[in-house]
Design a protein around this motif. Structure first.
Motif, PDB file in Angstrom:
ATOM      1  N   LEU B 326       0.842  -1.201   0.000  1.00  0.00           N
ATOM      2  CA  LEU B 326       0.000   0.000   0.000  1.00  0.00           C
ATOM      3  C   LEU B 326       0.877   1.250   0.000  1.00  0.00           C
ATOM      4  N   GLY B 327       1.871   1.263   0.884  1.00  0.00           N
ATOM      5  CA  GLY B 327       2.768   2.416   0.954  1.00  0.00           C
ATOM      6  C   GLY B 327       3.539   2.602  -0.341  1.00  0.00           C
ATOM      7  N   LEU B 328       4.046   1.509  -0.875  1.00  0.00           N
ATOM      8  CA  LEU B 328       4.843   1.592  -2.111  1.00  0.00           C
ATOM      9  C   LEU B 328       3.985   2.053  -3.290  1.00  0.00           C
ATOM     10  N   GLY B 345      14.565  10.271  -1.364  1.00  0.00           N
ATOM     11  CA  GLY B 345      13.876  11.383  -0.711  1.00  0.00           C
ATOM     12  C   GLY B 345      12.356  11.293  -0.752  1.00  0.00           C
ATOM     13  N   ALA B 346      11.827  10.134  -1.145  1.00  0.00           N
ATOM     14  CA  ALA B 346      10.364  10.000  -1.267  1.00  0.00           C
ATOM     15  C   ALA B 346       9.661  10.203   0.074  1.00  0.00           C
ATOM     16  N   ALA B 347      10.371   9.957   1.186  1.00  0.00           N
ATOM     17  CA  ALA B 347       9.741  10.125   2.500  1.00  0.00           C
ATOM     18  C   ALA B 347       9.400  11.586   2.779  1.00  0.00           C
ATOM     19  N   HIS B 348      10.098  12.507   2.125  1.00  0.00           N
ATOM     20  CA  HIS B 348       9.776  13.927   2.319  1.00  0.00           C
ATOM     21  C   HIS B 348       8.503  14.293   1.558  1.00  0.00           C
ATOM     22  N   PRO B 351       5.400  11.214   3.497  1.00  0.00           N
ATOM     23  CA  PRO B 351       5.946  10.626   4.724  1.00  0.00           C
ATOM     24  C   PRO B 351       5.170   9.411   5.226  1.00  0.00           C
ATOM     25  N   LEU B 352       3.821   9.500   5.175  1.00  0.00           N
ATOM     26  CA  LEU B 352       3.019   8.401   5.722  1.00  0.00           C
ATOM     27  C   LEU B 352       3.176   7.134   4.866  1.00  0.00           C
ATOM     28  N   ALA B 353       3.180   7.315   3.541  1.00  0.00           N
ATOM     29  CA  ALA B 353       3.309   6.156   2.642  1.00  0.00           C
ATOM     30  C   ALA B 353       4.683   5.511   2.805  1.00  0.00           C
ATOM     31  N   GLU B 420       8.104  19.297  -3.506  1.00  0.00           N
ATOM     32  CA  GLU B 420       6.709  19.477  -3.100  1.00  0.00           C
ATOM     33  C   GLU B 420       6.113  18.186  -2.549  1.00  0.00           C
ATOM     34  N   ARG B 421       5.201  18.330  -1.591  1.00  0.00           N
ATOM     35  CA  ARG B 421       4.571  17.167  -0.958  1.00  0.00           C
ATOM     36  C   ARG B 421       3.443  16.665  -1.837  1.00  0.00           C
ATOM     37  N   LYS B 422       3.287  15.348  -1.836  1.00  0.00           N
ATOM     38  CA  LYS B 422       2.187  14.761  -2.602  1.00  0.00           C
ATOM     39  C   LYS B 422       0.914  14.877  -1.760  1.00  0.00           C
ATOM     40  N   ALA B 423      -0.180  15.360  -2.406  1.00  0.00           N
ATOM     41  CA  ALA B 423      -1.425  15.576  -1.655  1.00  0.00           C
ATOM     42  C   ALA B 423      -1.994  14.236  -1.193  1.00  0.00           C
ATOM     43  N   ILE B 424      -2.511  14.257   0.034  1.00  0.00           N
ATOM     44  CA  ILE B 424      -3.098  13.026   0.583  1.00  0.00           C
ATOM     45  C   ILE B 424      -4.395  13.395   1.286  1.00  0.00           C
ATOM     46  N   ASN B 425      -5.465  12.659   0.997  1.00  0.00           N
ATOM     47  CA  ASN B 425      -6.737  13.011   1.638  1.00  0.00           C
ATOM     48  C   ASN B 425      -6.930  12.203   2.924  1.00  0.00           C
ATOM     49  N   PHE B 426      -8.039  12.482   3.604  1.00  0.00           N
ATOM     50  CA  PHE B 426      -8.243  11.907   4.930  1.00  0.00           C
ATOM     51  C   PHE B 426      -8.322  10.385   4.882  1.00  0.00           C
TER      52      PHE B 426
END
Lengths: 205, 465
Positions: B326-328, B345-348, B351-353, B420-426
């Motif tokens: 799921l994270g990948l 640097g994908a964690a930046h 981060p949650l994924a 830039e951060r990847k958008a993530i919804n609730f």
């Protein structure tokens, strides 16, 4: 003894000939036509051991499998009509020599009755061994879906000649027929996803 | 009405309803997850062969469905296993919408679960091999999609499972009709060889693992996780049923030595190759190979405790692998974007994924405080006195996959390629966060999972006296 048993050597030669053609041909249309003929000989081989209606089920399932693949290719406009192998050294001469060696090995194995299944006639042993050997050669030489599909269906046909003699129940015959159709469907799907027509549908939500 | 028919009809109907929906991932995920959970509840709780009154109507649900001279039977011996496989499906489908997986995952995935359920119910159980072949066909359709059209891994899977089916059916005929026992050593040797080949394919023992790394490089990681989880779970149950049914197999001491040897070889092979991978999906493939090897070591212990641990490891893999995949899948911008350089640097950015992927990976490695740890630790304690080399192999698997996890953590946390951060919804946040929490909670409280999973094998009375 019926004519099916008396002339049982014909399907053995038939599967060797059609199997050989499957290895040597590069044209998808001809591969599918040859595969359909091969099913006729396989049904004949099964008919030596089992009643004709059951052998007919094999023939119908096989022809349906060929039709499924043919329909997909017709829909896709017969793309890459002539298949040229890439990765494995498999020019026609190479394939011819490999085929010869495999047929010799299959003949030797068939002569020694390596399967040792009670109730299976010597022609059944020869036929199934040739089909299994040619099918294995096929999947060893190629990675293209139609060819792999043809190889797998050939192996399945060889297996069924033996297995139907030892397990002639209706459920098993139906399940194995479903496996033939399933393989054809999967190969068709793989052919379809490789065409330009196949696009991931837009997400609606 | 018969329970097997109802179960399979309902599975087919839900799958059909998902195809009608078109490409609506959220709706498909909700319907397949709820449908799968309901099937699990039905399999676990339905009252069989007893008169019932539903909405004022008297009905009786039979345990057996006879078709063409064979029978599908839902009984105490398999209902927990069927419940487990449908619950696995419910768990995986629930989060699938967040992974950009092909829509085949939903309806073909559900049909594949139905096929596995049929493989548990078919009598004689040897014909389960044919249903596993159908499952493999479904797996190919899940792995290959217009978005991921390269069919190499899928074709290899199909070839291998077809050959395995034939080998197991022939071995089955020898066992059932010819009468293989410990008193017929030549026949027993032939049947064992055929079975060994069949199960080597099903358990992805090298060199029959070749479909796995190929598929990992070509498909959506979440789809791959689903396929490996269901194929391996079905394969493990099939193997245990063989062991349960044939006393002469259990009586062969060299069989369990052989299984352990194969397990050690798999662990060594997977552990060294996992270190060398530069693609995160292929890391997953080889880490899985070590995990399958550890599971085989548990089976190779040849004791009820070992079988229980194998089942527990199989259940934990569902959670760990799903969270990793799921994270990948969420981190990937495009197919094939999982190379070491591309994920730097994908964690930046996500981060949650990235955390989910790393926690899932650490759980597969068996890190302390993750879901994978209690099973590995238990196995180490059980197996080390019996076979010290197997114990060392378990430690090696932990060290190699663990070191790879640390290396990827360093890569994911290093200087980002894009700022830039990847958008993530609730809801995406909820699923990713939930997965991480689940991995950690099950690491701290394994008793939440293991006792229940052990019930899955309750019907195997010879293995679990």
């Amino acid at each position: 003894m019926s004519w099916i048993e008396e002339l049982a050597v014909i399907p053995v030669l038939g599967v060797a000939f059609t199997g050989g053609l499957l290895i040597l041909l590069d044209n998808r249309r001809l591969i599918l036509v040859t595969l359909a003929w091969q099913y006729l000989f396989v049904a004949w081989l099964v008919g030596v051991t089992l009643p004709i209606p059951i052998a007919a089920v094999k023939l119908v399932a096989g022809l349906m499998a060929c039709s499924i693949m043919a329909l997909t290719l017709v829909k896709a406009g017969w793309p890459d009509q002539s298949l040229k192998p890439h990765s494995i050294p498999s020019g026609r001469v190479f394939r011819g020599i490999a085929l010869l060696l495999v047929l010799l090995a299959a003949g030797g194995l068939g002569y020694s009755n390596w399967i040792s299944v009670p109730g299976l006639s010597p022609v059944g042993v020869y036929g199934s061994t040739i089909l299994l050997a040619i099918g294995l050669l096929h999947i060893g030489l190629h990675e293209e879906p139609v060819r792999v599909g043809a190889g797998l269906l050939t192996i399945m046909a060889g297996f069924e000649v033996v297995y139907c003699a030892i397990e002639p129940s209706l459920a098993v015959i139906a399940l194995l027929a479903a496996v033939h159709l399933g393989i054809a469907l999967v190969v068709s799907y793989l052919l379809f996803t490789g065409t330009d027509e196949a696009v991931e549908p837009q997400v609606i939500e | 009405m018969s329970a097997p028919l109802l179960l399979l009809l309902a599975t087919g109907s839900i799958a059909l309803s998902v195809t009608v929906l078109g490409n609506r991932p959220k709706s498909s995920a909700v319907i397949t997850a709820i449908g799968s959970a309901l099937m699990a509840v039905f399999a676990l709780l339905v009252m069989l062969d007893e008169p019932l009154v539903v909405l004022g109507l008297p009905i009786k649900i039979y345990s057996t469905w006879r078709i063409l001279g064979r029978a599908l039977v839902l009984d105490g011996g398999n209902r927990a296993a069927i419940g487990f496989i449908y619950l696995t499906g419910a768990f995986v489908f629930g989060a699938a919408w967040a992974t950009k997986a092909s829509r085949n995952l939903y309806y073909i995935g559900l049909l594949s679960l139905g096929s596995i359920a049929a493989s548990f119910m078919i009598q004689p159980f040897l014909f389960a091999a044919v249903f596993l072949e159908f499952t493999a066909m479904g797996a190919v359709l899940i792995l290959v999609s217009p978005g991921h059209p390269v069919p190499r891994g899928g074709l290899r899977l199909l070839i291998l499972y077809t050959l395995a089916m034939m080998a197991i059916l022939l071995a089955g005929w020898m066992l059932e009709s010819v009468g293989v026992t410990s008193a017929t050593p030549e026949l027993a040797r032939r049947a064992t060889l055929l079975l060994a080949f069949g199960f080597s394919v099903i358990m992805a023992v090298p060199p029959f693992h070749l479909w796995l790394p190929s598929a990992a490089g070509e498909t959506n990681p979440y789809s791959l996780a689903f396929v490996t989880v269901i194929l391996q779970s079905a394969g493990l149950f099939f193997l245990l049923r063989f062991l349960d049914n044939y006393a002469w197999l259990r009586a062969m001491p060299e069989l369990f030595d052989g299984i352990r040897l194969v397990g050690i070889a798999m662990v060594l092979f997977g552990s060294f190759l996992v270190l060398a991978q530069k693609s995160f999906s292929k890391v997953m493939a080889y880490a899985l190979l070590t995990d399958f090897g550890v599971m085989l070591l548990a089976v190779g212990a040849g004791t009820p405790e070992g079988y229980r641990l194998a089942l527990g490891l199989s259940a934990v893999r569902v959670i760990s692998l799903s969270v990793w995949a799921l994270g990948l899948a969420w981190m990937l911008d495009h197919p094939g974007g999982d190379h070491l350089q591309l994920l730097r640097g994908a964690a930046h950015r996500s981060p949650l994924a990235a955390t989910a992927a790393l926690v899932g990976m650490m759980s597969i490695a068996g890190f302390p405080l993750t879901a994978g740890f209690p099973g590995r630790w238990g196995l180490l304690l059980t197996l080390a006195p019996l076979d010290p080399i197997a114990g060392w192999a378990i430690l090696l698997a932990f060290l190699c996959v663990g070191a790879t996890a640390i290396r990827w953590a360093y890569t994911l946390l290093s200087e980002p390629r894009l700022r830039e951060r990847k958008a993530i919804n609730f809801s995406e946040r909820l699923f990713l966060g939930g997965g991480i929490v689940m991995c950690l909670v099950l690491g701290a409280f394994p008793q939440l999972l293991y006792p229940w999973v052990v019930e899955v094998a309750a019907g195997m009375t010879q293995l679990f006296p």
